[in-house]
Design a protein around this motif. Structure first.
Motif, mmCIF file in Angstrom:
data_model
loop_
_atom_site.group_PDB
_atom_site.id
_atom_site.type_symbol
_atom_site.label_atom_id
_atom_site.label_comp_id
_atom_site.label_asym_id
_atom_site.label_seq_id
_atom_site.Cartn_x
_atom_site.Cartn_y
_atom_site.Cartn_z
ATOM 1 N N GLY A 26 35.751 41.145 49.495
ATOM 2 C CA GLY A 26 36.226 41.939 50.795
ATOM 3 C C GLY A 26 36.612 40.929 51.996
ATOM 4 N N ALA A 27 37.382 41.558 52.918
ATOM 5 C CA ALA A 27 37.663 40.748 54.124
ATOM 6 C C ALA A 27 37.581 41.743 55.147
ATOM 7 N N GLU A 28 36.946 40.927 56.274
ATOM 8 C CA GLU A 28 36.438 41.692 57.458
ATOM 9 C C GLU A 28 37.211 40.789 58.603
ATOM 10 N N VAL A 46 36.346 36.360 61.401
ATOM 11 C CA VAL A 46 37.059 36.779 60.100
ATOM 12 C C VAL A 46 35.858 36.316 59.182
ATOM 13 N N LEU A 47 35.466 37.213 58.136
ATOM 14 C CA LEU A 47 34.683 36.956 57.145
ATOM 15 C C LEU A 47 35.446 37.275 55.380
ATOM 16 N N VAL A 48 35.309 36.459 54.827
ATOM 17 C CA VAL A 48 35.857 36.686 53.417
ATOM 18 C C VAL A 48 35.023 36.564 52.381
ATOM 19 N N GLN A 61 33.914 32.079 56.670
ATOM 20 C CA GLN A 61 33.511 32.607 57.736
ATOM 21 C C GLN A 61 34.351 31.946 58.924
ATOM 22 N N LEU A 62 35.053 32.494 59.786
ATOM 23 C CA LEU A 62 35.699 31.875 61.108
ATOM 24 C C LEU A 62 35.247 32.458 62.206
ATOM 25 N N TYR A 63 34.662 32.064 63.510
ATOM 26 C CA TYR A 63 34.318 32.540 64.573
ATOM 27 C C TYR A 63 34.785 31.912 65.623
ATOM 28 N N THR A 86 34.665 27.080 68.205
ATOM 29 C CA THR A 86 34.865 27.328 66.900
ATOM 30 C C THR A 86 33.865 27.079 66.017
ATOM 31 N N GLU A 87 33.730 28.112 65.070
ATOM 32 C CA GLU A 87 32.664 27.959 64.037
ATOM 33 C C GLU A 87 33.208 28.216 62.632
#
Length: 161
Positions: A26-28, A46-48, A61-63, A86-87
């Motif tokens: 999934g993707a969130e 974003v998490l995939v 993930q991107l935060y 940015t993480e």
């Protein structure tokens, strides 16, 4: 006949074979916002997660944090402070019977600070899924580019039941 009955009884009393499941593909995505006390922080996350085999999955993930704040002196006489962080993170999960193994790498960067983290986690289901024992270890390296701070390395371990 007696051996057949004992074999059937042993089969009934033996714990059922189970396997831990990987989280679904999934993707969130979300946008987080905090505004209070003179500080405003907002940005996307974003998490995939994608399975690449029956028992193996990759995560990414991107935060992003965009922060603006100001002390009372800055509000009255100067421009407000603005900064972003940015993480980026990647992970590999592998399910083996009732154990979930995870390895992750994370890089977090700001204009005056960079942190890198390596984490290894193991989760073991106990008592036919009625409990979970989790162990984790992380090693973090930080680099401060400000003249007032220096480089440091932090290690920690987590034990949960």
């Amino acid at each position: 006949m007696l051996f057949r009955s004992l074999g059937g009884l042993a089969a009934l009393l033996a714990p059922a074979a189970r396997a831990v499941d990987l989280p679904p593909d999934g993707a969130e995505a979300l946008v987080h916002v905090y505004d209070g006390g003179g500080v405003r922080a907002s940005g996307p996350a974003v998490l995939v997660r994608k399975s690449i085999a029956d028992r193996v999955a990759l995560t990414g993930q991107l935060y992003v944090d965009m922060v603006s704040n100001a002390s009372i002196d800055v509000v009255t006489t100067a421009s407000p402070f603005r900064e972003s962080r940015t993480e980026l993170g990647v992970g590999l999960e592998h399910a083996v019977r009732d154990t979930l193994l995870r390895v992750g790498l994370t890089n977090s960067s700001e204009p005056d600070y960079t942190a890198r983290t390596l984490s290894v986690d193991v989760s073991q289901e106990l008592w036919s899924g009625m409990g979970t024992l989790s162990l984790g270890f992380s090693r973090r390296s930080e680099e401060h580019t400000s003249e007032l701070q220096s480089q440091s390395t932090i290690s920690y371990a987590v034990f949960c039941l």
